[in-house]
Motif scaffolding. Structure first.
Motif, PDB file in Angstrom:
ATOM      1  N   TRP A  55     -30.146   0.011  14.796  1.00  0.00           N
ATOM      2  CA  TRP A  55     -30.249  -1.416  14.499  1.00  0.00           C
ATOM      3  C   TRP A  55     -29.498  -1.744  13.221  1.00  0.00           C
ATOM      4  O   TRP A  55     -28.789  -2.762  13.135  1.00  0.00           O
ATOM      5  N   SER A  56     -29.601  -0.876  12.236  1.00  0.00           N
ATOM      6  CA  SER A  56     -28.879  -1.095  10.979  1.00  0.00           C
ATOM      7  C   SER A  56     -27.373  -1.172  11.204  1.00  0.00           C
ATOM      8  O   SER A  56     -26.670  -1.940  10.540  1.00  0.00           O
ATOM      9  N   SER A  57     -26.876  -0.390  12.149  1.00  0.00           N
ATOM     10  CA  SER A  57     -25.429  -0.358  12.401  1.00  0.00           C
ATOM     11  C   SER A  57     -24.916  -1.688  12.940  1.00  0.00           C
ATOM     12  O   SER A  57     -23.728  -1.972  12.866  1.00  0.00           O
ATOM     13  N   LEU A 101     -34.290   2.246  14.374  1.00  0.00           N
ATOM     14  CA  LEU A 101     -34.003   1.518  13.138  1.00  0.00           C
ATOM     15  C   LEU A 101     -32.596   1.814  12.634  1.00  0.00           C
ATOM     16  O   LEU A 101     -31.887   0.914  12.172  1.00  0.00           O
ATOM     17  N   LYS A 102     -32.192   3.084  12.726  1.00  0.00           N
ATOM     18  CA  LYS A 102     -30.833   3.416  12.257  1.00  0.00           C
ATOM     19  C   LYS A 102     -29.779   2.737  13.128  1.00  0.00           C
ATOM     20  O   LYS A 102     -28.786   2.199  12.614  1.00  0.00           O
ATOM     21  N   ASP A 130     -32.545   4.935   5.842  1.00  0.00           N
ATOM     22  CA  ASP A 130     -32.322   5.461   7.189  1.00  0.00           C
ATOM     23  C   ASP A 130     -32.038   6.960   7.181  1.00  0.00           C
ATOM     24  O   ASP A 130     -32.469   7.682   8.088  1.00  0.00           O
ATOM     25  N   SER A 187     -32.513  -0.385   5.330  1.00  0.00           N
ATOM     26  CA  SER A 187     -31.556   0.602   5.828  1.00  0.00           C
ATOM     27  C   SER A 187     -31.136   1.625   4.777  1.00  0.00           C
ATOM     28  O   SER A 187     -30.575   2.664   5.127  1.00  0.00           O
ATOM     29  N   ASP A 188     -31.397   1.368   3.503  1.00  0.00           N
ATOM     30  CA  ASP A 188     -31.086   2.363   2.473  1.00  0.00           C
ATOM     31  C   ASP A 188     -31.831   3.667   2.710  1.00  0.00           C
ATOM     32  O   ASP A 188     -31.438   4.719   2.192  1.00  0.00           O
ATOM     33  N   ARG A 225     -30.240  -6.280  11.369  1.00  0.00           N
ATOM     34  CA  ARG A 225     -31.639  -5.858  11.250  1.00  0.00           C
ATOM     35  C   ARG A 225     -32.336  -6.724  10.203  1.00  0.00           C
ATOM     36  O   ARG A 225     -31.850  -6.840   9.075  1.00  0.00           O
TER      37      ARG A 225
END
Length: 425
Positions: free
Chosen positions: A132-134, A129-130, A164, A161-162, A138
């Motif tokens: 993907w946020s980059s 997930l982290k 992560d 993502s807040d 996402r």
């Protein structure tokens, strides 16, 4: 019975302090979430157990509610004849789904994220997930589901993502001794588990606070759904909890229940104590025993057993769907030499069973998606990842696995459009 205990102590030294911790490591190192341990059955029969007021028949169990609150859970194996009527009856406070969803060709676009169990390997999903946020692509998932390790990830994945950094901290900063306390001897002598999960409960409470509860409630009122799976051990049935409705309820025990459901979903039977949840039927009070959701389902995508298209009536127009399944473990067979000893043999057999069941569940979801035109995307811990955990929560191992998840999430190319070839017809 004393002789049996003595033989265990002499043969494996499991009743000494050092041996107890070693047995705990062996059990938790080799058993992913969802494992069912039968180790204490014979010995447990020798000790008195504090009775609890459980529900003895299925008809009564169907009527049980938490503090009279409707809409907070489903039997996960239900097959309702009319989805729309069932949802209206059980979710009276649910707004129209996907109110804020993006639109594609005049239809709502619904993205679903399902997170499996996997014990300490939950670090993979958190890292994914982290990463993907980059990429800044996402989705804001309309539906997020979680089981066991996935249940710990799910609320944070749901909120975006807040959160992560919180996920990274949970999955890379703690070791076994900070999560559970071994209690092998009490567990063998009639207790409910081989370890005390109070440290895990405290950790969940540290991250799942009133602020997070309010955020979940706000997103729920926007038409987004957060679902977590447990297993009702009395009923031998999966239970799907509507976490948004719990958060929205403002019930004085809402936060406590929210935390309990997450803890229950991650409670490996035999290794960790089950979570007792108070319920009532009319004026009668009972307790249900809930354990790891992976005992019945390692991964799921909806609150009841129904095709995707059965939910179309709940949207303004039939939506297009994109499905993302994350398995927090390796799903392909792994060759290894198993020690000719009871614990390694049992652990290897159970992990093999879990792997096989996970494959079957993912393939069933794939067939459902294919039948209903859902865009299917799947990822698991890659076979080439060769890290080895030395304990259930091993920060060094989990950091490496988290980083692998970050790498794959950032690449955007690791998702499979079908299950691995060996699973298919």
């Amino acid at each position: 019975m004393t002789d049996a205990i003595w033989r265990i102590r002499i043969g494996g030294e499991v009743l000494s302090l050092e041996g107890s911790l070693q047995l705990h490591r062996e059990l938790t190192r080799f058993l992913p979430a969802g494992a069912v341990l039968a180790l204490s059955v014979a010995l447990g029969a020798c000790a008195a157990v504090t009775p609890r007021v459980g529900i003895a028949d299925g008809a009564t169990a169907n009527l049980a509610e938490f503090a009279g609150q409707p809409g907070i859970r489903f039997w996960g194996d239900e097959v309702p004849a009319d989805i729309k009527d069932e949802v209206r009856r059980k979710l009276p406070n649910m707004p129209r789904l996907a109110q804020g969803a993006s639109v594609r060709k005049g239809r709502p676009k619904v993205e679903i994220l399902a997170l499996s169990g996997g014990g300490g390997d939950g670090a993979f999903g958190a890292g994914l997930l982290k990463g993907w946020s980059s990429r800044a692509d996402r989705p804001e998932f309309e539906v997020v589901t979680g089981v066991s390790a996935g249940a710990i990830i799910a609320p944070f994945a749901f909120l975006g993502s807040d959160y992560d950094d919180e996920l990274e901290e949970i999955w890379t900063h703690y070791r076994t001794s900070q999560i559970v306390t071994a209690q092998i001897l009490p567990g063998l002598l009639g207790g409910s588990a081989l370890a005390d999960s109070q440290p895990m409960a405290d950790l969940i409470a540290q991250y799942v606070d009133k602020k997070l509860l309010r955020r979940v409630a706000q997103e729920y009122m926007r038409g987004r759904i957060l679902l977590i799976g447990t297993t009702n051990l009395d009923a031998q049935r999966p239970v799907v909890w509507n976490m948004g409705e719990i958060a929205r309820s403002r019930h004085p025990h809402a936060l406590e229940l929210f935390r309990k459901v997450i803890l229950a979903s991650a409670a490996i039977p035999g290794a960790f104590p089950p979570v007792e949840i108070p319920v009532q039927v009319g004026t009668e009070q009972f307790t249900e025993m809930h354990v790891d959701g992976g005992t019945t389902r390692e991964i799921f995508v909806s609150p009841v057993q129904a095709p995707f298209r059965a939910f179309d009536a709940l949207y303004p127009k039939p939506p297009t769907r994109q499905l993302f399944l994350v398995t927090n473990m390796k799903v392909t067979p792994e060759q290894d030499v198993v020690k000719a000893q009871t614990i390694p043999i049992a652990a290897r057999a159970i992990s093999t069973l879990i792997k096989s069941q996970s494959q079957g569940q993912v393939y069933r979801i794939y067939r459902m998606a294919k039948d209903d035109g859902v865009d299917f995307n799947y990822i698991a811990v890659p076979p080439g990842f060769d890290g080895k955990a030395n304990e259930f929560f091993d920060p060094e191992y989990q950091r490496a696995l988290f980083n692998e998840g970050v790498r794959l999430g950032a690449s955007g190319t690791a998702w499979m459009k079908t299950p691995p070839q060996g699973w298919r017809d």
